[in-house]
Design an enzyme around this catalytic site. Sequence first.
Site, PDB file in Angstrom:
ATOM      1  CG  PHE A   1      -1.815   1.232   1.255  1.00 45.02           C
ATOM      2  CD1 PHE A   1      -2.987   1.274   0.513  1.00 45.02           C
ATOM      3  CD2 PHE A   1      -1.463   2.362   2.003  1.00 45.02           C
ATOM      4  CE1 PHE A   1      -3.794   2.408   0.516  1.00 45.02           C
ATOM      5  CE2 PHE A   1      -2.273   3.493   2.010  1.00 45.02           C
ATOM      6  CZ  PHE A   1      -3.433   3.515   1.271  1.00 45.02           C
TER       7      PHE A   1
ATOM      8  CG  ASP B   1       5.513   3.586   2.005  1.00 42.96           C
ATOM      9  OD1 ASP B   1       5.497   4.198   3.083  1.00 42.96           O
ATOM     10  OD2 ASP B   1       4.520   3.497   1.256  1.00 42.96           O
TER      11      ASP B   1
ATOM     12  CE  LYS C   1      -1.084   5.905   7.743  1.00 43.91           C
ATOM     13  NZ  LYS C   1      -0.785   5.278   6.475  1.00 43.91           N
TER      14      LYS C   1
END
Length: 387
Positions: A132, A217, A246
């Site tokens: 993702f 990532d 985040k």
Amino acid sequence: MPTETLDRIMKIVERPPVVMVKGAGSWLWDRDGKRYLDFVQGWAVNCLGHSPRVVLDALSAQGALLMNCSPAYYNEPMAKLATRLAEASGLDQVFLCNSGAEANEGAIKLARKWGARHRSGAFEIITMEHGFHGRTLATMSASGKPGWDALFEPKVPGFRKVPLGDLDAVARAIDGQTVAVMLEPIQGEAGVFAAGDDYLRALRKLTRDHEVLLIVDEIQTGIGRTGRLFGYEHAGIEPDIVTLGKGLGGGVPLAALLASAGASCFESGDQGGTFNGNPLMAAVGCAVMEAVDRQEFLETVTANGAYLAERLRALSASLGHGEVRGRGLLLALELRGLDAKKVASAALDRGLLINAPRPDSLRFMPALTVSLDEIDQMMARLRTSLP
Ligand SMILES: *Cc1c(COP(=O)(O)O)cnc(C)c1O
């Protein structure tokens, strides 16, 4: 607030019929005054919990001084945060932006630019099945989320998917068109599946041998989530490009693209965006880094993560459920014979927020500042949410 107002919000996700109004640390309140123990924390975003003092202080101090001056000018928090991230990662240059998808979009552009310059126009990026990377068109195309293949066609070309953990599949997929391999150290959205340290080390060697870039990532795994500042540190590797999001903003929209000197090849005009590196968000990023990038803090994440994992394992064993996956405070519990979404919804009724990334798994991503007592309270609420 009348219900009609909620109807004006685009239906992008199934939301429970509660409206959140207040947060403090590991706790969240809805407008009816019901209190929830929050083990979602804005999807692993609020690393210091809800409304932490250090973030409030950074917002008010920097807000009073300078909120925005356009990315066309340097500002101090931008320089401070870039310096801190470069030094912490060992990478050389930093582009600050607003969301994880934007950071990954930047990583994809940077890799393509590098391919145009150094690999005769190669542009293909090998990514992982079930990975993702975000919800822009290019990052959706890079993602390997089941069901996304048919969405918003045509996809951005130039992504080739291989199964996570299969080094030979990567070796077979690398050809003259390949410019990079991109992956998450732990696939969070897929349900907390680790790439594995040996695999990451082998992938680093393979990408070096073939002279292609390694993009990691760290949007979910970075900023202390796994007990190290960056998840890849457990494997002892040095990626060429790293993306953060985040937790970096501790609750405000902030993300970053980090690159080695060799990979950092953007020229003026290649990349930008109105809010990039704005001082207000960058000041918060500095405050978050100041709090998280400390040995005692990270050791506590490791210890509390081990405690949570142990409690989850004990519960799982007593009820005949499956494995506990993950690292630090990014954990998943595999359920047997239960629908995880129904369990998450029963937990919500009992004042506990947990997430079900797949029908057979619950995910736990509390504040990194969660206490042992809050973990015990979570376990008690979870137990009553399971039949
Ligand atoms: C959340 C996430 C993203 C996307 O970040 P946004 O801020 O939602 O755009 C990308 N990659 C990973 C691994 C994520 O967990």
